[in-house]
Design a protein around this motif. Structure first.
Motif: not given
Length: 890
Positions: A377, A387, A390-391, A394-395, A541
Motif C-alpha cells: 500500500q 491518505q 481519508k483513512l 472512512d473508519e 495503523a
C-alpha cells in the motif's frame, strides 16, 4: 549416478574439484543455457548433481533443462545445500526433530536415525523485545529479560547443537538471521567434501522465514518454507515444486537524489503485486542493476514475499565480488567463486528468456511509505497527510479528528496525543539495517536535527535494533550513534524486535489515552511487515519507511503531516524546522560510508559468531541423543503428532458432515492465523497458562511459546483483529458453535466439535495465509481438527504448510467465493471425490446443506500440485511420511 557424463573434474585456484557441468547438457542438445534464467540453471545444477534414479531421475533433468517461458506442469525435486532457521520457527523445528527421535526410540529403533543430512544454521534473533528504550542501558536490560523469558528454549537449542551433526547456533545479541546470512553465512559457491571428494556446488538454501530470499542480493537461490517443509529438507527429503515461471524485471536509469533503496523496494513491491508474481521467480537485469549497490539489491530481494514472489534475485557480478571482499570473505574463496561461475556461464550480466518482462525506471522512484496494514500500500511522501485523513474519515464515525488529549508521561513530561499520533518509531528489520546507505542517512538526519534544536515528542517510543553488530560499529566510527541516541534511538537489541511484533509495552498513559478515546494510534518502522495488530495490539495503523523517514516522522510525532509543507518541529527560538532543512545529501552519505565501513569490522564481529556472551555460555543444556521432556514445562512439550504413531499410512477419505469453524474475508494473514505477539489473560492461551500457575507478566509471547502445542493451538485464529464473518462487528478469535448457535472462542468450539466427532473446514477469500512462513499456522489448523480449507486463493508457503500437515487446501473456481455462492458458515459440508484417492490438482465437489434442507454444490480444486504432496496428505503430513520411511528402511 552420472547418466549425462556431466560430473567431471575442474581445477580452481590450484585445487581439483568435482562439478556437475551444465555445459554438457547444452552439448547434448538438451538446452540452450543462454536462454535459461539464472535461477533455473542453478536449480538444474542441483537436479543434475543429485540424480539417483529414485528421488531424482534423468527425466527430472530433461524436464528442467527443457524449461520454456510458457512453462509445462513438470515437477522439480530440489535439494538445497543448506537450511537456515530463526528461533521462533527454529525452536518448533527442534521440538519436532526431538519428537521424531522419541518416536523412533519408542519403536525400539536407534533414535539417531533422525539426523539432518544438510548443514543447518539457526540464528536467534526473534525473541528480544523492546521493554527498555531511550537509555544507554536499554540493550543490557532487554538482554537480561530475554534470557529470563527464554532460557528453557535456548537450552533446547543448545541441546540440538550438541545432539545433531552440522547444526550451528548463532546466539542472541549477534544480529538478524537474514543480515547474518548475507554478511557471513552466504557463500555463493560451496567448497564441500562429500564421500572423500572435493566438490564445488552453488550455494542454495531454504529457510524458515519468508524473507530468506534476501540472499538473492548476492545471487544465491533461496526461499522461505514452513518449518515442516524445512525439517523434511534437513532429513534429506527433496522439496518437490512445480516448474516455476520466471519474471524478468529490467531496471533502467538511476535513483534521483532524495530517494533511498527503501523507497525503491516499496515501488517494486507495489508494481509486482500489480503484475502478479505469486509462485513465480523474479530476476532483475538491465543497466540499472549496475547502479545499485549489493546492499540496495538485498533490500529489494528481502521483500520478495511482500512482492508475492518465491525469490527475487540479482546476478553475481563484479559488485558482488567486491561485496564479498568488503564483508570479510576469504580472498581465495572469492577467486573460486568467480572461476566456478565463469565455467558454468553464471557470472555477470545475463539476457535469458523470461515468462514475462517488466520494466522499471529508477529515475521514477520518489520518497514513500507503505501502510496502514499491507507492504504494497505505497503512499508518496507528499500524499501521507491526505491518505491518513481519508483513512480516518472512512473508519471513524464521528468526533473531531484533530482533537488532541494532554497526557502525562512517566518521566513527568506532558504531551498531546490523538488520532494519527505516533506511538512507536523504530529503526529495525533486516530489510534496511543491512544497508549502510539508509542507516547512515538516518544518522546524518539525526545529527542535523540535533544541531537544528528539535527533538522527538515524549509519547513516541523510539528504538534502534541493528541487524548486526557491524552496524553499530560503523555508526560509532562515523560519530552518528550519539546523534541518534540524543533523539532516543538507543540500541535496544540485535534482532527483529518491532518488525516481528516485539515492540514491547507502550506507556500506561499512552495506552489509557488510546482506550479512553478509541484513538487511531500509529507506528512508523523501517520494517517489511505491517499487518493488522502485528506491531502492537493497540496500534491501528502501521507504516513502513526508510530509516531516515522513521526518524523524521519520530520528530514530527504524528503521521498526519505534509512533510513537504509542514515543519517537523520548532527550535528553542520558535523557528520552524522542515524536513528539507535536515535531509542529508547523497554525496555526504557516500563520503561517510566510504570513510566508515571497513572489511575489518566484518572480520572482527563475525570471528566468534557462534561463541555467545556470558549469558549464553552460562546456560546448561540437556545432553544425550534423546531430549528429556519435562511434562510440567510451559515452553517445550512433546507434541502429539508422532505419539502412538501407526506404521500404516491413514490415506484420504471423503470429508462428511463437516462444520465451518470460521468464515473469513480477503488477505487473512499468518499473523491472523498464528499471532506471534503478546496475549491477554482472557484468551484460551492465557487461561491455560494461568491454570499451570504462570503469572500474566510471565506469559511472554505466542512466538516464544511455539515449542508448546497447548499454547499454540489455543492461539490459532486468535489474533485480536481477525474478523469471523459469521459474527457481526466482533473482532478476535470467536465463532458460532453449530448447531447450538452459541458464540464462543474458536478453540472452545473446536474442542466441542472434536468431542462430537465433527470434522471442520475454514472458508476464506483471496490471499489466504499471506505473511510470515509460520509452521504453526498450519500445525494449529491441523490440531483444531480442520480437515480442509476452502479459499479463493492462497499464499504459497501457507498452502504448502497445510499440505505438509495433511490438511487439504481447496480453492474455489475462478469467480466463486463463499459469498457469491450464498454461504454463511452455518451449513453442513461434504467434500466428495476422495474415495478413490487424491490426484495432483484434483477437481473435487463440495456440497453445503443449509438448515432448511436446501443444498449448494460447487467445484473446488485441491491445491496439492505434485505427487509428493499427494503422498504427504495420504500420510497425514510430510514428517509422518519421512518417519514411516525411516522406520521401514531401518
Amino acid at each position: 549416478m552420472n547418466p549425462f557424463e556431466a560430473i567431471r573434474e575442474f581445477e580452481a585456484d590450484g585445487t581439483t574439484y568435482k562439478i556437475a557441468d551444465l555445459t554438457v547438457l547444452e552439448e547434448q542438445g538438451l538446452c540452450d543455457l543462454d536462454d535459461l534464467p539464472v535461477s533455473i540453471r542453478i536449480l538444474l545444477e542441483s537436479v543434475l548433481r543429485n540424480v539417483d534414479g529414485e528421488d531424482v531421475t534423468e527425466d527430472d533433468v530433461r524436464g528442467l533443462a527443457g524449461w520454456q517461458p510458457d512453462v509445462s506442469d513438470a515437477d522439480i525435486p530440489f535439494q538445497p545445500s543448506r537450511v537456515v532457521l530463526q528461533d521462533l520457527t527454529g525452536v518448533p523445528a527442534v521440538v519436532d526433530l526431538a519428537a521424531l527421535r522419541s518416536s523412533v526410540e519408542r519403536k525400539d529403533r536407534d533414535p539417531t536415525l533422525v539426523e539432518p543430512e544438510v548443514p543447518i544454521d539457526l540464528v536467534i534473533d526473534h525473541s528480544v523485545q523492546v521493554d527498555y528504550f531511550g537509555s544507554e542501558d536499554a540493550y543490557d536490560k532487554n538482554v537480561e529479560l530475554e534470557y529470563e523469558r527464554n532460557s528453557e528454549r535456548y537450552r533446547a537449542l543448545k541441546w540440538a547443537q550438541n545432539a545433531f551433526e552440522d547444526f550451528s547456533v548463532v546466539p542472541p545479541g549477534t544480529g538478524i538471521v537474514h543480515q547474518v546470512n548475507l554478511e557471513y553465512l552466504g557463500r555463493v559457491v560451496h567448497e564441500r567434501e562429500q564421500d572423500g571428494e572435493n566438490w564445488l556446488i552453488p550455494d542454495t538454501l531454504v529457510g524458515t522465514d519468508s524473507h530468506t530470499p534476501m540472499i538473492g542480493g548476492i545471487g544465491v537461490v533461496g526461499w522461505g518454507v514452513g518449518g515442516i517443509e524445512a525439517e523434511a529438507a534437513m532429513l534429506g527429503q527433496p522439496i518437490t515444486m512445480t516448474l516455476p515461471e520466471v519474471v524478468g524485471v529490467k531496471l533502467t536509469g538511476e535513483l534521483p537524489d532524495g530517494a533511498t533503496a527503501t523507497d525503491l523496494v516499496l515501488h517494486v513491491t507495489e508494481r509486482l503485486r500489480q503484475v502478479g508474481v505469486v509462485d513465480r521467480f523474479v530476476e532483475f537485469y538491465g543497466p540499472g542493476v549496475s547502479e545499485l549497490t549489493v546492499a540496495d539489491r538485498a533490500t529489494i530481494s528481502n521483500m520478495a514475499p511482500e512482492q508475492g514472489s518465491t525469490i527475487s534475485m540479482f546476478p553475481v557480478d563484479e559488485a558482488t565480488l567486491e561485496y564479498l571482499e568488503l564483508t570479510g570473505r576469504d580472498p581465495d574463496h572469492i577467486d573460486v567463486v568467480q572461476q566456478y561461475l565463469d565455467e558454468q556461464g553464471l557470472f555477470g550480466e545475463q539476457n535469458p528468456e523470461y515468462t514475462e518482462e517488466v520494466e522499471l525506471d529508477l529515475g521514477d522512484i520518489e520518497p514513500s511509505l507503505s501502510g496502514p496494514s499491507e507492504p504494497n500500500q505505497r503512499i508518496a511522501l507528499g500524499d501521507m497527510e491526505t491518505q491518513f485523513r481519508k483513512l480516518l474519515a472512512d473508519e471513524v464515525d464521528d468526533g473531531d479528528l484533530d482533537e488532541k488529549y494532554e497526557i502525562e508521561m512517566p518521566n513527568g513530561r506532558t504531551t498531546e496525543f490523538g488520532d494519527g499520533s505516533i506511538a512507536v518509531s523504530a529503526i529495525t528489520s533486516c530489510t534496511n539495517t543491512s544497508n549502510p546507505s539508509v542507516m547512515i542517512a538516518a544518522g546524518l538526519l539525526a545529527r542535523n536535527a540535533v544541531e537544528a534544536g528539535i527533538d522527538v515528542p515524549p509519547h513516541v517510543k523510539t528504538s534502534l535494533a541493528p541487524g548486526s553488530r557491524v552496524v553499530t560499529e560503523y555508526l560509532e566510527e562515523s560519530d552518528l550513534l550519539g546523534d541518534l541516541e540524543a533523539l532516543g534511538y538507543h540500541v535496544v537489541g540485535y534482532g527483529c524486535t518491532t518488525c516481528i511484533g516485539n515492540a514491547g509495552p507502550l506507556s500506561d498513559s499512552v495506552e489509557d489515552a488510546i482506550d479512553e478515546h478509541d484513538l487511531w494510534a500509529t507506528s512508523v518502522l523501517s520494517g517489511n511487515r505491517n499487518f493488522e495488530a502485528r506491531i502492537h495490539p493497540k496500534i491501528r495503523a502501521n507504516y513502513l519507511a526508510s530509516p531516515p523517514l522513521v526518524v523524521a516522522f519520530g520528530l514530527a510525532g504524528r503521521v498526519d503531516i505534509d512533510m513537504e509543507e509542514d515543519p517537523l518541529g520548532y527550535n528553542p527560538n520558535g523557528q520552524p524546522v522542515y524536513l528539507a532543512d535536515i535531509w542529508p545529501d547523497q554525496e555526504e552519505i557516500h563520503e561517510v560510508m566510504t570513510a566508515s565501513v571497513h572489511k575489518e569490522m566484518f572480520q572482527e564481529k563475525y570471528a566468534a559468531v557462534t561463541e555467545g556472551d556470558e549469558n549464553w555460555n552460562a546456560l546448561e543444556a540437556p545432553t544425550g541423543d534423546v531430549y528429556e521432556w519435562d511434562e510440567e514445562s510451559t515452553y517445550i512439550r512433546d507434541p502429539p503428532f508422532f505419539q502412538d504413531f501407526p506404521i500404516e499410512k491413514p490415506g484420504v477419505d471423503n470429508v462428511e458432515d463437516a462444520r465451518s469453524l470460521m468464515t473469513l474475508g480477503d488477505t487473512v494473514t499468518t499473523d491472523h492465523i498464528s499471532p506471534a505477539g503478546p496475549f491477554s489473560t482472557d484468551v484460551p492461551a492465557g487461561e491455560w497458562l494461568q491454570e499451570q500457575g504462570v503469572e500474566p507478566h510471565e506469559f511472554n509471547t505466542y512466538g516464544a511459546r511455539r515449542g508448546n502445542h497447548e499454547v499454540m493451538m489455543r492461539g490459532t485464529f486468535a489474533n485480536v483483529r481477525i474478523e469471523n464473518q459469521m459474527l457481526d462487528d466482533v473482532e478476535g478469535g470467536y465463532t458460532i458453535h453449530h448447531p447450538t448457535g452459541e458464540q464462543t472462542t474458536v478453540f472452545e468450539a473446536s474442542q466441542r466439535y472434536r468431542d462430537d466427532g465433527t470434522p471442520l473446514v475454514v472458508m476464506a477469500g483471496e490471499e489466504f495465509g499471506t505473511g510470515s512462513s509460520r509452521d504453526w499456522a498450519a500445525k494449529g489448523t491441523d490440531l483444531l481438527g480442520i480437515r480442509a480449507t476452502i479459499a479463493a486463493s492462497y499464499e504459497r508457503i501457507y498452502r504448502d504448510n497445510l499440505v505438509g500437515m495433511g490438511v487439504l487446501p481447496l480453492q474455489f473456481d475462478e469467480g466463486d467465493t463463499w459469498e457469491s455462492l450464498g454461504l454463511d458458515g452455518s451449513e453442513v459440508f461434504t467434500i466428495g471425490g476422495l474415495d478413490d484417492g487424491l490426484e495432483p490438482m484434483a477437481e473435487l465437489t463440495v456440497t453445503a446443506e443449509r438448515s432448511d434442507g436446501s443444498t449448494v454444490e460447487f467445484p473446488v480444486t485441491a491445491q496439492v500440485g505434485t505427487p509428493a504432496g499427494v503422498r504427504y496428505v495420504e500420510h497425514g503430513g510430510i514428517l509422518h511420511y519421512v518417519l514411516r520411511q525411516l522406520l521401514t528402511d531401518s
